[in-house]
Design a protein around this motif. Structure first.
Motif, short mmCIF file in Angstrom:
data_model
loop_
_atom_site.label_atom_id
_atom_site.label_comp_id
_atom_site.label_asym_id
_atom_site.label_seq_id
_atom_site.Cartn_x
_atom_site.Cartn_y
_atom_site.Cartn_z
N PRO A 25 -64.02 21.23 43.09
CA PRO A 25 -64.90 20.29 43.56
C PRO A 25 -66.29 20.80 43.91
O PRO A 25 -66.21 21.58 45.10
CB PRO A 25 -64.27 19.24 44.55
CG PRO A 25 -62.96 19.66 44.80
CD PRO A 25 -62.98 21.13 44.27
N HIS A 26 -67.40 20.66 43.28
CA HIS A 26 -68.65 21.32 43.58
C HIS A 26 -69.52 20.53 44.28
O HIS A 26 -69.50 19.13 43.62
CB HIS A 26 -69.13 21.96 42.35
CG HIS A 26 -70.04 22.88 42.11
ND1 HIS A 26 -71.54 22.44 42.96
CD2 HIS A 26 -70.26 24.13 42.22
CE1 HIS A 26 -72.15 23.75 42.86
NE2 HIS A 26 -71.49 24.60 42.19
N ILE A 55 -60.62 10.38 37.72
CA ILE A 55 -61.25 11.36 38.44
C ILE A 55 -60.32 11.41 39.89
O ILE A 55 -60.16 10.50 40.49
CB ILE A 55 -62.72 10.89 39.04
CG1 ILE A 55 -63.55 10.87 37.71
CG2 ILE A 55 -63.14 11.84 40.02
CD1 ILE A 55 -64.91 10.17 38.13
N GLY A 56 -59.91 12.83 39.99
CA GLY A 56 -59.06 13.20 41.06
C GLY A 56 -59.52 14.09 41.99
O GLY A 56 -59.07 14.20 42.95
N SER A 57 -60.90 14.54 41.66
CA SER A 57 -61.40 15.64 42.56
C SER A 57 -62.39 15.21 43.75
O SER A 57 -62.92 15.94 44.45
CB SER A 57 -62.13 16.71 41.81
OG SER A 57 -63.15 16.27 41.13
N ALA A 58 -62.65 13.77 43.62
CA ALA A 58 -63.92 13.39 44.24
C ALA A 58 -63.77 13.46 45.74
O ALA A 58 -62.73 12.98 46.52
CB ALA A 58 -64.43 11.94 44.17
N TYR A 103 -63.86 1.63 48.00
CA TYR A 103 -64.35 1.22 46.79
C TYR A 103 -64.72 2.21 45.85
O TYR A 103 -64.57 1.83 44.53
CB TYR A 103 -65.50 0.39 47.30
CG TYR A 103 -65.99 -0.46 46.20
CD1 TYR A 103 -65.46 -1.76 45.53
CD2 TYR A 103 -67.25 -0.20 45.61
CE1 TYR A 103 -65.88 -2.23 44.58
CE2 TYR A 103 -67.97 -0.93 44.68
CZ TYR A 103 -67.20 -2.11 44.16
OH TYR A 103 -67.77 -2.55 42.99
N PRO A 104 -65.25 3.42 46.10
CA PRO A 104 -65.80 4.11 45.09
C PRO A 104 -64.55 4.69 44.13
O PRO A 104 -64.88 4.90 42.97
CB PRO A 104 -66.33 5.29 45.74
CG PRO A 104 -66.76 5.00 47.13
CD PRO A 104 -65.85 3.76 47.53
N TRP A 105 -63.51 4.68 44.77
CA TRP A 105 -62.09 5.31 44.23
C TRP A 105 -61.72 4.09 43.65
O TRP A 105 -61.43 4.18 42.12
CB TRP A 105 -61.23 5.67 45.13
CG TRP A 105 -61.33 7.08 45.59
CD1 TRP A 105 -60.82 8.24 45.32
CD2 TRP A 105 -62.50 7.57 46.54
NE1 TRP A 105 -61.48 9.29 45.69
CE2 TRP A 105 -62.39 8.86 46.67
CE3 TRP A 105 -63.36 6.90 47.24
CZ2 TRP A 105 -63.17 9.49 47.52
CZ3 TRP A 105 -64.11 7.66 48.01
CH2 TRP A 105 -64.17 8.96 48.48
N GLN A 106 -61.50 2.76 43.94
CA GLN A 106 -60.93 1.73 43.30
C GLN A 106 -61.88 1.24 42.21
O GLN A 106 -61.27 0.71 41.05
CB GLN A 106 -60.76 0.63 44.49
CG GLN A 106 -59.59 0.94 45.23
CD GLN A 106 -59.68 -0.20 46.33
OE1 GLN A 106 -60.47 -1.19 46.40
NE2 GLN A 106 -58.60 -0.12 47.20
N TYR A 111 -68.83 15.67 46.05
CA TYR A 111 -68.19 16.76 45.58
C TYR A 111 -67.57 16.33 44.28
O TYR A 111 -66.46 15.43 44.72
CB TYR A 111 -67.31 17.38 46.58
CG TYR A 111 -68.08 18.10 47.67
CD1 TYR A 111 -68.47 19.40 47.92
CD2 TYR A 111 -68.53 17.28 48.71
CE1 TYR A 111 -68.92 19.91 48.94
CE2 TYR A 111 -69.15 17.70 49.94
CZ TYR A 111 -69.36 19.02 49.90
OH TYR A 111 -70.01 19.78 51.00
N LEU A 112 -67.61 16.91 43.15
CA LEU A 112 -66.81 16.62 41.98
C LEU A 112 -66.56 17.91 41.13
O LEU A 112 -67.47 18.93 41.16
CB LEU A 112 -67.49 15.73 41.06
CG LEU A 112 -67.62 14.15 41.36
CD1 LEU A 112 -68.44 13.36 40.39
CD2 LEU A 112 -66.02 13.66 41.40
N SER A 113 -65.36 18.07 40.58
CA SER A 113 -65.52 19.20 39.36
C SER A 113 -66.23 18.96 38.31
O SER A 113 -66.79 17.72 37.93
CB SER A 113 -63.85 19.44 39.09
OG SER A 113 -63.49 18.11 38.26
N ALA A 114 -66.42 20.06 37.42
CA ALA A 114 -67.30 19.65 36.09
C ALA A 114 -66.64 18.88 35.53
O ALA A 114 -67.21 17.91 34.58
CB ALA A 114 -67.58 20.92 35.74
#
Length: 363
Positions: free
Chosen positions: A84-85, A220-223, A209-212, A240-243
């Motif tokens: 996650p970047h 998306i699993g890295s957030a 909410y952002p996840w659901q 943060y998210l992976s590319a």
């Protein structure tokens, strides 16, 4: 004969369907088996150490996706495909995407008064969500960074007197212009939107909410998304998210808000994100503003910001060289993470080199 005929028609139908099948990262991205020579791209994105130190440019990640498949991927340690970047202001465009899901669920309309969902804005009754999405609140704001910290509104919001409640800090700013009358890039506007989202939701739903609504439907699993002292997501900066996961956002936007069989965003919302805010004036820098995204479209009297790329190119951009480029006409999604410490990196140069490789290979 009749049964044979039906069988042949069925086979032909399957062949036709497969010819138009779309690739999706379910569960993970597939790789395009074609070979491309990415040397010219890597020479620019990943310069030798002495050159990188001289110019202050360092890429942490480069991911190129064409038509739903990875065609090129490279990282600089310690960043990896699953790292996650920090996206910095790419967070703003992801926030707009999340709000697009809320809008599709009927939770708000862009012309609604922002104070309806965030009561501290009652001192600015004419301010709408649309104004905030266009970075046109009219509230006083200085979006200066580490090179001018003493007068910077964003530094004060993120790190000093505003960090306990970033939306309240922004809402307390005086009005300098009528809402919607001018463009003034503001991380404060984005955090007001993040606070307004809470007011659109049932009690207790905001944290998940952002996840659901967005991350889980896209796989998306890295957030990781940080919140301020008031519990509001820092929609301006701290996602943060992976590319690979950020590329999922790009693919959703490239396909007009559709993820496989689900229409998460309405096509009208995506068109709004990609519509130039014409109240913006003059050369604004890296690109021109749409609805919380950046567009490769010229304002009147201005050249195209990235002349080497198609004009339908749009992007989410962040501090120190973070970028998510979407080129619908070429079915391209590109993620570039970096740690740039000067202004020598050029979006147009990277896009030019990527497109040259694909043009050479006839892709």
């Amino acid at each position: 004969m009749g049964k044979l005929r039906v069988g042949l028609l069925g086979i032909l139908g399957l062949v036709a369907c497969s010819a138009f099948a779309e690739d999706w990262p379910v569960p993970d991205w597939q790789h395009d088996p074609a070979h491309y020579d990415w040397q010219a791209v890597d020479d620019y994105a990943f310069p030798a150490r002495d050159e990188a130190e001289r110019h202050g440019v360092r890429s942490d990640a480069l991911l190129i996706v064409r038509d739903g498949r990875i065609v090129h991927e490279r990282y600089t340690a310690p960043t990896r495909a699953d790292t996650p970047h920090l996206t910095w202001s790419i967070s703003k465009s992801v926030l707009a995407t999340l709000l697009g899901v809320a809008q599709a669920e009927g939770r708000f309309q862009p012309m609604d008064a922002a104070a309806r969902y965030y009561p501290p804005l009652q001192a600015h009754p004419r301010l709408t969500l649309l104004d905030l999405l266009n970075w046109a609140s009219g509230l006083a704001w200085q979006e200066d960074y580490e090179y001018a910290p003493l007068k910077s509104s964003v530094v004060a919001m993120l790190y000093t007197r505003g960090r306990q409640d970033m939306a309240a800090f922004t809402a307390a700013m005086p009005a300098e212009a009528a809402p919607g009358s001018r463009f003034a890039y503001s991380s404060g506007d984005s955090n007001l939107l993040a606070a307004a989202l809470r007011g659109m939701l049932e009690p207790g739903r905001y944290a998940d909410y952002p996840w659901q609504a967005l991350f889980e439907p896209l796989g998306i699993g890295s957030a990781t998304w940080e919140r301020d002292g008031a519990g509001t997501y820092v929609g301006s900066s701290y996602l943060y998210l992976s590319a690979r996961d950020l590329a999922r956002i790009g693919l959703l936007m490239a396909r007009d808000g559709r993820w496989r069989e689900r229409q998460l965003l309405t096509p009208d919302w995506v068109r709004f994100n990609r519509t130039l805010f014409t109240a913006a004036k003059g050369m604004l820098g890296e690109a021109n503003p749409g609805g919380h995204w950046w567009l490769n479209q010229p304002l009147p009297g201005q050249a195209t910001p990235w002349p080497s790329a198609p004009t339908d190119t749009f992007a989410a951009l962040g501090h120190w060289g973070q970028a998510l480029y979407v080129v619908p006409s070429r079915k391209l999604v590109i993620v570039r993470y970096g740690d740039d410490r000067d202004g020598s990196y050029r979006h147009d140069e990277l896009l030019k080199r990527v497109l040259a490789v694909l043009d050479k290979e006839g892709a």
